[in-house]
Design a protein around this motif. Structure first.
Motif, PDB file in Angstrom:
ATOM      1  N   TRP A  26       0.809  -1.220   0.000  1.00  0.00           N
ATOM      2  CA  TRP A  26       0.000   0.000   0.000  1.00  0.00           C
ATOM      3  C   TRP A  26       0.844   1.272   0.000  1.00  0.00           C
ATOM      4  CZ3 TRP A  26      -4.474  -0.415  -1.924  1.00  0.00           C
ATOM      5  CH2 TRP A  26      -5.229  -1.571  -1.758  1.00  0.00           C
ATOM      6  N   PRO A  27       1.938   1.363   0.776  1.00  0.00           N
ATOM      7  CA  PRO A  27       2.791   2.545   0.649  1.00  0.00           C
ATOM      8  C   PRO A  27       3.380   2.694  -0.757  1.00  0.00           C
ATOM      9  CG  PRO A  27       3.260   1.428   2.707  1.00  0.00           C
ATOM     10  CD  PRO A  27       2.350   0.525   1.917  1.00  0.00           C
ATOM     11  N   TRP A  28       3.714   1.564  -1.359  1.00  0.00           N
ATOM     12  CA  TRP A  28       4.254   1.593  -2.724  1.00  0.00           C
ATOM     13  C   TRP A  28       3.193   2.071  -3.704  1.00  0.00           C
ATOM     14  CZ3 TRP A  28       7.708  -2.998  -4.730  1.00  0.00           C
ATOM     15  CH2 TRP A  28       8.275  -2.642  -5.962  1.00  0.00           C
ATOM     16  N   TYR A  29       1.963   1.579  -3.558  1.00  0.00           N
ATOM     17  CA  TYR A  29       0.872   2.010  -4.426  1.00  0.00           C
ATOM     18  C   TYR A  29       0.613   3.504  -4.274  1.00  0.00           C
ATOM     19  CZ  TYR A  29      -3.783   1.941  -6.637  1.00  0.00           C
ATOM     20  OH  TYR A  29      -4.869   2.179  -7.446  1.00  0.00           O
ATOM     21  N   TYR A  30       0.632   3.987  -3.045  1.00  0.00           N
ATOM     22  CA  TYR A  30       0.450   5.420  -2.802  1.00  0.00           C
ATOM     23  C   TYR A  30       1.570   6.225  -3.460  1.00  0.00           C
ATOM     24  CZ  TYR A  30       0.430   9.886  -0.358  1.00  0.00           C
ATOM     25  OH  TYR A  30       0.442  11.226  -0.072  1.00  0.00           O
ATOM     26  N   SER A  31       2.805   5.744  -3.336  1.00  0.00           N
ATOM     27  CA  SER A  31       3.941   6.426  -3.966  1.00  0.00           C
ATOM     28  C   SER A  31       3.791   6.441  -5.479  1.00  0.00           C
ATOM     29  CB  SER A  31       5.243   5.718  -3.567  1.00  0.00           C
ATOM     30  OG  SER A  31       6.347   6.250  -4.259  1.00  0.00           O
TER      31      SER A  31
END
Length: 229
Positions: free
Chosen positions: A119-124
């Motif tokens: 999820w942090p990667w998707y947000y980034s």
């Protein structure tokens, strides 16, 4: 070079077909009598999602000059149109970022890479590729469409497919192939799907064959499957 000349017009034809199918289905579905109990409603939504993804895959191929090889102006025009149709992405902004990804794959200089969980990667990923003016244009389009078409149609067949296609591109084209550690012998720092052409096409237009794409970026998406033969 001979291969590029051979496919000079095939890529253009495929690009036109994807845009035409996306547009024709969208026009039809915006007027479709939605029945939430009918499975075809959700199948239509998934089909439109797949065509949305096809728009971006076409723009991506244009970034590598393989939609219309030897025709740079036509290639750029198709890339600009298909990127714009995919949630108002701006091709001149995407182009340098994508080539930066290829030059610095899975490093701190790679705009597609994030060292972390899903999820942090998707947000980034979203933060790097979605701008405020895109959100404004999408909001304007949403409000205009609902003046002429039922709200549930606009949400199901225009808004949700765009969101799901973004997720599809990220999950199959970025997260799965680049997550985790790759050995020093993996020069492209990329994983790849097992050979299954049907699933590879359905999941993300063969871009699950991601190591192969980095190894042969001059191949258009519809030729990638041959790298597994």
């Amino acid at each position: 070079m001979k291969q590029q000349v051979r496919y000079k017009y095939t890529g253009v034809g495929i690009a036109i077909a994807i845009v035409a199918c996306w547009l024709a289905l969208l026009i039809y579905l915006l007027q479709y009598n939605v029945n939430f109990a009918a499975p075809q409603t959700y199948l239509f939504m998934l089909l439109q999602t797949h065509l949305y993804t096809g728009l971006f895959i076409t723009a991506h191929d244009a970034m590598h000059g393989v939609v219309a090889p030897g025709k740079p102006k036509l290639n750029k025009a198709i890339g600009t149109i298909t990127a714009f149709l995919f949630a108002y992405n701006w091709y001149p902004r995407l182009l340098p970022r994508h080539h930066q990804h290829h030059r610095h794959v899975a490093t701190e200089h790679d705009p597609d890479y994030h060292h972390g969980s899903f999820w942090p990667w998707y947000y980034s990923f979203l933060k790097n590729y979605i701008t405020w003016w895109q959100i404004v244009l999408m909001a304007i389009t949403y409000n205009l469409l609902q003046l002429y078409f039922p709200l549930e149609n606009v949400i199901l067949f225009w808004m949700l497919p765009a969101i799901l296609a973004t997720f599809q591109l990220f999950y199959f084209g970025t997260y799965l192939p680049h997550r985790g550690e790759h050995g020093d012998d993996n020069k492209h720092k990329s994983g790849t799907q097992a050979k299954n052409h049907v699933w590879a096409f359905v999941s993300c237009y063969f871009f699950g064959y991601h190591y192969e794409h980095h190894d042969k970026p001059w191949l258009p998406w519809w030729q990638l499957y041959k790298t597994k033969e």
